[in-house]
Design a protein around this motif. Structure first.
Motif, PDB file in Angstrom:
ATOM      1  N   VAL A  74       0.812  -1.236   0.000  1.00 28.66           N
ATOM      2  CA  VAL A  74       0.000   0.000   0.000  1.00 28.66           C
ATOM      3  C   VAL A  74       0.837   1.273   0.000  1.00 28.66           C
ATOM      4  O   VAL A  74       0.298   2.358  -0.216  1.00 28.66           O
ATOM      5  CB  VAL A  74      -0.999   0.081   1.181  1.00 28.66           C
ATOM      6  CG1 VAL A  74      -2.110  -0.920   1.049  1.00 28.66           C
ATOM      7  CG2 VAL A  74      -0.299   0.005   2.521  1.00 28.66           C
ATOM      8  N   SER A  75       2.134   1.157   0.243  1.00 24.39           N
ATOM      9  CA  SER A  75       2.948   2.374   0.195  1.00 24.39           C
ATOM     10  C   SER A  75       3.207   2.815  -1.251  1.00 24.39           C
ATOM     11  O   SER A  75       3.734   3.899  -1.484  1.00 24.39           O
ATOM     12  CB  SER A  75       4.270   2.167   0.946  1.00 24.39           C
ATOM     13  OG  SER A  75       5.087   1.257   0.260  1.00 24.39           O
ATOM     14  N   GLN A  76       2.841   1.961  -2.213  1.00 21.53           N
ATOM     15  CA  GLN A  76       2.985   2.311  -3.633  1.00 21.53           C
ATOM     16  C   GLN A  76       1.698   2.968  -4.140  1.00 21.53           C
ATOM     17  O   GLN A  76       0.609   2.405  -3.985  1.00 21.53           O
ATOM     18  CB  GLN A  76       3.263   1.053  -4.462  1.00 21.53           C
ATOM     19  CG  GLN A  76       4.516   0.294  -4.046  1.00 21.53           C
ATOM     20  CD  GLN A  76       5.765   1.159  -4.160  1.00 21.53           C
ATOM     21  OE1 GLN A  76       6.009   1.790  -5.183  1.00 21.53           O
ATOM     22  NE2 GLN A  76       6.539   1.210  -3.090  1.00 21.53           N
ATOM     23  N   PHE A  77       1.840   4.146  -4.753  1.00 20.21           N
ATOM     24  CA  PHE A  77       0.664   4.898  -5.242  1.00 20.21           C
ATOM     25  C   PHE A  77      -0.187   4.038  -6.176  1.00 20.21           C
ATOM     26  O   PHE A  77      -1.410   4.011  -6.084  1.00 20.21           O
ATOM     27  CB  PHE A  77       1.154   6.157  -5.963  1.00 20.21           C
ATOM     28  CG  PHE A  77       0.051   7.097  -6.370  1.00 20.21           C
ATOM     29  CD1 PHE A  77      -0.756   7.715  -5.424  1.00 20.21           C
ATOM     30  CD2 PHE A  77      -0.177   7.386  -7.717  1.00 20.21           C
ATOM     31  CE1 PHE A  77      -1.774   8.589  -5.796  1.00 20.21           C
ATOM     32  CE2 PHE A  77      -1.185   8.260  -8.096  1.00 20.21           C
ATOM     33  CZ  PHE A  77      -1.981   8.859  -7.138  1.00 20.21           C
ATOM     34  N   SER A  78       0.474   3.290  -7.060  1.00 22.84           N
ATOM     35  CA  SER A  78      -0.262   2.498  -8.052  1.00 22.84           C
ATOM     36  C   SER A  78      -1.088   1.394  -7.385  1.00 22.84           C
ATOM     37  O   SER A  78      -2.148   1.001  -7.893  1.00 22.84           O
ATOM     38  CB  SER A  78       0.706   1.876  -9.064  1.00 22.84           C
ATOM     39  OG  SER A  78       1.580   0.992  -8.393  1.00 22.84           O
ATOM     40  N   PHE A 129      -3.113   7.797   2.101  1.00 20.64           N
ATOM     41  CA  PHE A 129      -3.279   8.719   0.963  1.00 20.64           C
ATOM     42  C   PHE A 129      -3.507   7.941  -0.331  1.00 20.64           C
ATOM     43  O   PHE A 129      -4.408   8.275  -1.120  1.00 20.64           O
ATOM     44  CB  PHE A 129      -2.043   9.623   0.828  1.00 20.64           C
ATOM     45  CG  PHE A 129      -1.970  10.305  -0.516  1.00 20.64           C
ATOM     46  CD1 PHE A 129      -2.852  11.323  -0.851  1.00 20.64           C
ATOM     47  CD2 PHE A 129      -1.036   9.903  -1.476  1.00 20.64           C
ATOM     48  CE1 PHE A 129      -2.815  11.927  -2.105  1.00 20.64           C
ATOM     49  CE2 PHE A 129      -0.992  10.504  -2.724  1.00 20.64           C
ATOM     50  CZ  PHE A 129      -1.877  11.517  -3.037  1.00 20.64           C
ATOM     51  N   ASN A 130      -2.699   6.915  -0.557  1.00 18.02           N
ATOM     52  CA  ASN A 130      -2.763   6.182  -1.832  1.00 18.02           C
ATOM     53  C   ASN A 130      -4.151   5.593  -2.088  1.00 18.02           C
ATOM     54  O   ASN A 130      -4.629   5.595  -3.230  1.00 18.02           O
ATOM     55  CB  ASN A 130      -1.717   5.059  -1.848  1.00 18.02           C
ATOM     56  CG  ASN A 130      -0.298   5.603  -1.922  1.00 18.02           C
ATOM     57  OD1 ASN A 130      -0.092   6.753  -2.322  1.00 18.02           O
ATOM     58  ND2 ASN A 130       0.672   4.798  -1.523  1.00 18.02           N
ATOM     59  N   VAL A 131      -4.789   5.098  -1.028  1.00 17.62           N
ATOM     60  CA  VAL A 131      -6.114   4.495  -1.209  1.00 17.62           C
ATOM     61  C   VAL A 131      -7.198   5.584  -1.200  1.00 17.62           C
ATOM     62  O   VAL A 131      -8.097   5.591  -2.052  1.00 17.62           O
ATOM     63  CB  VAL A 131      -6.385   3.434  -0.120  1.00 17.62           C
ATOM     64  CG1 VAL A 131      -7.715   2.737  -0.371  1.00 17.62           C
ATOM     65  CG2 VAL A 131      -5.270   2.397  -0.106  1.00 17.62           C
ATOM     66  N   TYR A 132      -7.104   6.526  -0.254  1.00 22.11           N
ATOM     67  CA  TYR A 132      -8.093   7.623  -0.185  1.00 22.11           C
ATOM     68  C   TYR A 132      -8.157   8.357  -1.535  1.00 22.11           C
ATOM     69  O   TYR A 132      -9.226   8.670  -2.039  1.00 22.11           O
ATOM     70  CB  TYR A 132      -7.692   8.640   0.886  1.00 22.11           C
ATOM     71  CG  TYR A 132      -8.017   8.325   2.323  1.00 22.11           C
ATOM     72  CD1 TYR A 132      -8.225   7.029   2.785  1.00 22.11           C
ATOM     73  CD2 TYR A 132      -8.089   9.359   3.267  1.00 22.11           C
ATOM     74  CE1 TYR A 132      -8.499   6.773   4.123  1.00 22.11           C
ATOM     75  CE2 TYR A 132      -8.370   9.120   4.600  1.00 22.11           C
ATOM     76  CZ  TYR A 132      -8.568   7.837   5.031  1.00 22.11           C
ATOM     77  OH  TYR A 132      -8.832   7.605   6.352  1.00 22.11           O
ATOM     78  N   ARG A 133      -6.991   8.678  -2.057  1.00 20.07           N
ATOM     79  CA  ARG A 133      -6.898   9.486  -3.286  1.00 20.07           C
ATOM     80  C   ARG A 133      -7.646   8.825  -4.444  1.00 20.07           C
ATOM     81  O   ARG A 133      -8.460   9.468  -5.120  1.00 20.07           O
ATOM     82  CB  ARG A 133      -5.422   9.713  -3.608  1.00 20.07           C
ATOM     83  CG  ARG A 133      -5.053   9.985  -5.053  1.00 20.07           C
ATOM     84  CD  ARG A 133      -5.534  11.350  -5.531  1.00 20.07           C
ATOM     85  NE  ARG A 133      -5.130  11.597  -6.899  1.00 20.07           N
ATOM     86  CZ  ARG A 133      -5.740  11.110  -7.973  1.00 20.07           C
ATOM     87  NH1 ARG A 133      -6.796  10.309  -7.847  1.00 20.07           N
ATOM     88  NH2 ARG A 133      -5.311  11.411  -9.182  1.00 20.07           N
ATOM     89  N   HIS A 134      -7.368   7.546  -4.653  1.00 24.48           N
ATOM     90  CA  HIS A 134      -8.011   6.858  -5.772  1.00 24.48           C
ATOM     91  C   HIS A 134      -9.492   6.624  -5.505  1.00 24.48           C
ATOM     92  O   HIS A 134     -10.312   6.717  -6.421  1.00 24.48           O
ATOM     93  CB  HIS A 134      -7.292   5.524  -6.056  1.00 24.48           C
ATOM     94  CG  HIS A 134      -5.956   5.713  -6.703  1.00 24.48           C
ATOM     95  ND1 HIS A 134      -4.775   5.695  -6.008  1.00 24.48           N
ATOM     96  CD2 HIS A 134      -5.623   5.948  -7.999  1.00 24.48           C
ATOM     97  CE1 HIS A 134      -3.767   5.904  -6.839  1.00 24.48           C
ATOM     98  NE2 HIS A 134      -4.258   6.065  -8.056  1.00 24.48           N
ATOM     99  N   ALA A 135      -9.833   6.333  -4.247  1.00 23.92           N
ATOM    100  CA  ALA A 135     -11.242   6.043  -3.931  1.00 23.92           C
ATOM    101  C   ALA A 135     -12.089   7.305  -4.026  1.00 23.92           C
ATOM    102  O   ALA A 135     -13.213   7.268  -4.553  1.00 23.92           O
ATOM    103  CB  ALA A 135     -11.350   5.432  -2.539  1.00 23.92           C
ATOM    104  N   LEU A 136     -11.562   8.447  -3.531  1.00 22.61           N
ATOM    105  CA  LEU A 136     -12.371   9.676  -3.557  1.00 22.61           C
ATOM    106  C   LEU A 136     -12.631  10.133  -4.989  1.00 22.61           C
ATOM    107  O   LEU A 136     -13.711  10.671  -5.295  1.00 22.61           O
ATOM    108  CB  LEU A 136     -11.687  10.782  -2.743  1.00 22.61           C
ATOM    109  CG  LEU A 136     -12.499  12.064  -2.536  1.00 22.61           C
ATOM    110  CD1 LEU A 136     -13.846  11.781  -1.877  1.00 22.61           C
ATOM    111  CD2 LEU A 136     -11.720  13.089  -1.715  1.00 22.61           C
TER     112      LEU A 136
END
Ligand SMILES: NC(=O)c1ccc[n+]([C@@H]2O[C@H](COP(=O)([O-])OP(=O)(O)OC[C@H]3O[C@@H](n4cnc5c(N)ncnc54)[C@H](O)[C@@H]3O)[C@@H](O)[C@H]2O)c1
Length: 309
Positions: A74-78, A129-136
Motif C-alpha cells: 500500500v505504500s505504492q501509489f499504483s 493517501f494512496n487508497v483515499y486518493r483513488h477512492a475519492l
C-alpha cells in the motif's frame, strides 16, 4: 446474514491479519463484498506473500460471501489504484475503504535511521493517501457517495520509542479530517454523501504483543462493528470524528481548538514581552503523557524509598 452492509463494496487494507482481518470478516458477514488488500508481510514489512490475502478471501467465500485479493504494497501509489480498481472491476462501485495496514520500526528518535522513519510513514500515512486518493476520485462521482475509515492510534499524542509511528498516526488524523472537509464541500455542491472518520483501536494482535502489561486491551473482533457502522448508511452522517475502540468501550475524541488568546501591547510582540505576559496570559497546557510519566516516576521513587526504609 443480517445485511447491515448488504450490497456494499468495501476495500480493506491490512485485511490479512489482526484487526483488518476481523473487520473484513465482519463486513462480509453483514453482506459486503470485500477487497482483501494485504501484502502479507511480517511486522517490520519484510517477507511478502500473497497467501495471507488469499486465505482471507477463501474464508469469506466459504462463508457464502464474495471477496477478491490484492496482495500489493500500500505504500505504492499504483497499488492504491489497483485496490479501488479491483472493487470497480468486480462489482462496479467502491462504497467504502478501511485503511488498517501497518508496520512498526521501534527506535528512540535520537537513534532512528532515515530508512526506519521512511518505512513507517510510507505504509501508514502514504498508504492511507494512496487508497483515499483513488477512492475519492471515484466516490465523488457516485450518487451513493462512500465512506473512509482510517486507523490511527492513541500514540498520535506522543511515543518515546515510536516517533515515526506517532507522526504517521497524527498525519492520518489530519488527512482524514481533510477528507471529511472535502467530502462536506462536495456534498454542498450536489455530490453524494461521503464521510471520513478515524478509529484508534486497542486490541490483542501481533502488533500489540510488546505493549506493557496492564494497559486496557480487547480483541480485534471488538473493533469491527464500529468500522462497519461508519461504513453503513445509518452511519453516513458521522464525519470528521476520531473514536477510540477497546473491548466494550467506544469513546469520542474532542476536536482540537485554541483555548486562550493574548494580544500584543504594540504592533507586534517582542520575545521579552511574551516572556513577561505568557505565564499569566495564555499560559501552557499540560501534555497528558508527560504528566503521566511524572506521576509514574514519582510513584516509583516513593516505592523505592519505602523499600529502603
Ligand atoms: N493492535 C493494537 O492494539 C493497535 C493499537 C493502535 C493502533 N493499531 C493500528 O491498527 C492497525 C492494525 O493493527 P494490527 O494490530 O491488526 O496489526 P497486524 O500486524 O496484525 O496487521 C497488519 C497487517 O498489515 C499488513 N501490511 C503491512 N504492511 C503492508 C503494506 N505495505 N501493504 C499492505 N499490507 C501491509 C500486514 O501484512 C498485516 O496483515 C494498524 O494500523 C495499527 O497501527 C493497532
Amino acid at each position: 446474514m443480517s445485511g447491515f452492509l448488504e450490497g456494499k463494496n468495501i476495500a480493506i487494507t491490512g485485511a490479512g491479519n489482526g484487526i483488518g482481518k476481523a473487520v473484513a470478516l465482519y463486513c462480509a458477514s453483514e453482506g459486503a463484498n470485500i477487497v482483501v488488500a494485504d501484502y502479507g508481510v511480517s511486522m517490520d514489512g519484510s517477507d511478502p506473500t500473497s497467501e495471507v490475502a488469499d486465505a482471507v478471501v477463501a474464508e469469506i467465500k466459504e462463508s457464502g460471501g464474495d471477496a477478491v485479493a490484492v496482495a500489493g504494497d500500500v505504500s505504492q501509489f499504483s497499488v492504491g489504484g489497483d485496490i479501488v480498481a479491483a472493487s470497480m472491476d468486480n462489482w462496479g462501485s467502491i462504497d467504502g475503504v478501511v485503511c488498517v495496514a501497518g508496520n512498526l520500526r521501534e527506535r528512540m528518535l535520537f537513534n532512528m535511521s532515515e530508512e526506519e522513519w521512511d518505512a513507517v510513514i510510507a505504509v501508514h500515512l502514504k498508504g492511507h493517501f494512496n487508497v483515499y486518493r483513488h477512492a475519492l476520485a471515484v466516490m465523488r462521482k457516485q450518487e451513493t457517495g462512500g465512506s473512509f475509515v482510517g486507523f490511527t492510534s492513541g500514540a498520535f499524542m506522543a511515543s518515546t520509542a515510536q516517533a515515526n509511528y506517532s507522526a504517521a498516526k497524527g498525519g492520518i488524523i489530519s488527512l482524514t479530517k481533510s477528507t471529511a472537509l472535502t467530502a462536506a464541500s462536495l456534498a454542498m455542491r450536489g455530490g453524494g454523501p461521503i464521510n471520513a472518520n478515524c478509529i484508534a483501536p486497542v486490541a490483542k494482535t501481533r502488533m500489540s504483543e510488546n505493549v506493557p502489561f496492564g494497559i486496557e486491551m480487547g480483541e480485534a473482533e471488538d473493533i469491527a462493528p464500529m468500522a462497519a457502522y461508519l461504513l453503513s448508511d445509518p452511519g453516513r452522517h458521522v464525519n470528521g470524528q476520531i473514536y477510540t475502540v477497546v473491548g466494550k468501550r467506544i469513546s469520542v475524541w474532542s476536536q482540537p481548538e485554541e483555548v486562550r488568546t493574548m494580544m500584543a501591547p504594540g504592533d507586534r510582540w517582542t520575545a521579552a514581552e511574551i516572556a513577561e505576559a505568557l505565564p499569566d496570559g495564555v499560559g501552557t497546557e499540560q501534555h497528558p503523557f508527560i504528566a503521566d510519566l511524572e506521576r509514574r516516576m514519582a510513584e516509583m521513587a516513593a516505592e523505592k524509598e519505602q523499600g529502603e526504609s
